[in-house]
Design a protein around this motif. Structure first.
Motif, PDB file in Angstrom:
ATOM      1  N   SER A  22     -11.863  -0.632 -17.274  1.00 34.94           N
ATOM      2  CA  SER A  22     -11.783  -1.166 -15.918  1.00 34.94           C
ATOM      3  C   SER A  22     -10.665  -0.495 -15.131  1.00 34.94           C
ATOM      4  O   SER A  22      -9.673  -0.024 -15.710  1.00 34.94           O
ATOM      5  N   LEU A  23     -10.841  -0.474 -13.834  1.00 30.60           N
ATOM      6  CA  LEU A  23      -9.814  -0.041 -12.889  1.00 30.60           C
ATOM      7  C   LEU A  23      -9.932  -0.903 -11.651  1.00 30.60           C
ATOM      8  O   LEU A  23     -11.031  -1.370 -11.315  1.00 30.60           O
ATOM      9  N   ARG A  24      -8.822  -1.056 -10.953  1.00 36.70           N
ATOM     10  CA  ARG A  24      -8.852  -1.719  -9.654  1.00 36.70           C
ATOM     11  C   ARG A  24      -8.285  -0.769  -8.614  1.00 36.70           C
ATOM     12  O   ARG A  24      -7.128  -0.362  -8.688  1.00 36.70           O
ATOM     13  N   LEU A  25      -9.109  -0.438  -7.652  1.00 36.47           N
ATOM     14  CA  LEU A  25      -8.686   0.401  -6.542  1.00 36.47           C
ATOM     15  C   LEU A  25      -8.199  -0.475  -5.396  1.00 36.47           C
ATOM     16  O   LEU A  25      -8.734  -1.554  -5.157  1.00 36.47           O
ATOM     17  N   SER A  26      -7.202   0.017  -4.689  1.00 35.63           N
ATOM     18  CA  SER A  26      -6.673  -0.678  -3.524  1.00 35.63           C
ATOM     19  C   SER A  26      -6.850   0.176  -2.286  1.00 35.63           C
ATOM     20  O   SER A  26      -6.755   1.406  -2.351  1.00 35.63           O
ATOM     21  N   CYS A  27      -7.063  -0.487  -1.176  1.00 31.96           N
ATOM     22  CA  CYS A  27      -7.172   0.179   0.128  1.00 31.96           C
ATOM     23  C   CYS A  27      -6.234  -0.571   1.061  1.00 31.96           C
ATOM     24  O   CYS A  27      -6.570  -1.664   1.538  1.00 31.96           O
ATOM     25  N   ALA A  28      -5.079   0.011   1.309  1.00 33.47           N
ATOM     26  CA  ALA A  28      -4.082  -0.622   2.161  1.00 33.47           C
ATOM     27  C   ALA A  28      -4.264  -0.150   3.592  1.00 33.47           C
ATOM     28  O   ALA A  28      -4.314   1.059   3.856  1.00 33.47           O
ATOM     29  N   ALA A  29      -4.365  -1.102   4.496  1.00 39.14           N
ATOM     30  CA  ALA A  29      -4.595  -0.786   5.903  1.00 39.14           C
ATOM     31  C   ALA A  29      -3.325  -0.933   6.713  1.00 39.14           C
ATOM     32  O   ALA A  29      -2.514  -1.830   6.458  1.00 39.14           O
ATOM     33  N   SER A  30      -3.167  -0.071   7.700  1.00 41.29           N
ATOM     34  CA  SER A  30      -2.048  -0.176   8.628  1.00 41.29           C
ATOM     35  C   SER A  30      -2.534   0.192  10.018  1.00 41.29           C
ATOM     36  O   SER A  30      -3.473   0.966  10.179  1.00 41.29           O
ATOM     37  N   GLY A  31      -1.878  -0.395  11.021  1.00 39.37           N
ATOM     38  CA  GLY A  31      -2.250  -0.115  12.396  1.00 39.37           C
ATOM     39  C   GLY A  31      -3.393  -0.966  12.914  1.00 39.37           C
ATOM     40  O   GLY A  31      -3.782  -0.846  14.077  1.00 39.37           O
ATOM     41  N   PHE A  32      -3.959  -1.812  12.041  1.00 46.56           N
ATOM     42  CA  PHE A  32      -5.020  -2.712  12.446  1.00 46.56           C
ATOM     43  C   PHE A  32      -5.111  -3.817  11.404  1.00 46.56           C
ATOM     44  O   PHE A  32      -4.557  -3.711  10.311  1.00 46.56           O
ATOM     45  N   THR A  33      -5.836  -4.880  11.743  1.00 47.96           N
ATOM     46  CA  THR A  33      -5.989  -5.975  10.806  1.00 47.96           C
ATOM     47  C   THR A  33      -7.390  -5.974  10.204  1.00 47.96           C
ATOM     48  O   THR A  33      -8.387  -5.792  10.909  1.00 47.96           O
TER      49      THR A  33
END
Length: 124
Positions: free
Chosen positions: A17-28
């Protein structure tokens, strides 16, 4: 500036298993659609999962249904892709994409903002 940054890729054995993250900035993320895509060498980019901001609906391509789960943490402005029971054919560069709209799609043309990608390699 609207930006998404992926992380969490790596080398994992088949069945892992792996968990990928997608961090957002500049918007919600509360008002944005987020999609996960992947591209294997010599293949076209394919949409594998997305989450809508309108009602939190989630969608998956058939090849990952039952194995991958997309989720959102609004407090952290981050979307995750939990990947279980990984197979060698899941090996690819995984991309997160965002669009300032309510409904998501698994089509790449539906997104204006893309991350740089994170490599996932499934191999023994």
């Amino acid at each position: 500036q609207v930006q998404v940054v992926e992380s969490g890729g790596g080398l994992v054995q088949p069945g892992g298993s792996l968990r990928l993250s997608c961090a957002a900035s500049g918007f919600t993320l509360d008002y944005s659609a987020i999609g996960w895509f992947r591209q294997a060498p010599g293949k076209e980019r394919e949409g594998i999962s997305c989450i809508s901001s309108s009602d939190g609906s989630t969608y998956y391509t058939d090849s990952v249904k039952g194995r991958f789960t997309i989720s959102k943490d609004s407090a952290k402005n981050t979307v995750y892709l939990q990947m279980n029971s990984l197979k060698p054919e899941d090996t690819a560069v995984y991309y997160c994409a965002a669009d300032l709209t309510l409904e998501c799609t698994l089509k790449s043309y539906g997104y204006d903002h893309w991350g740089q990608g994170t490599q996932v390699t499934v191999s023994s």
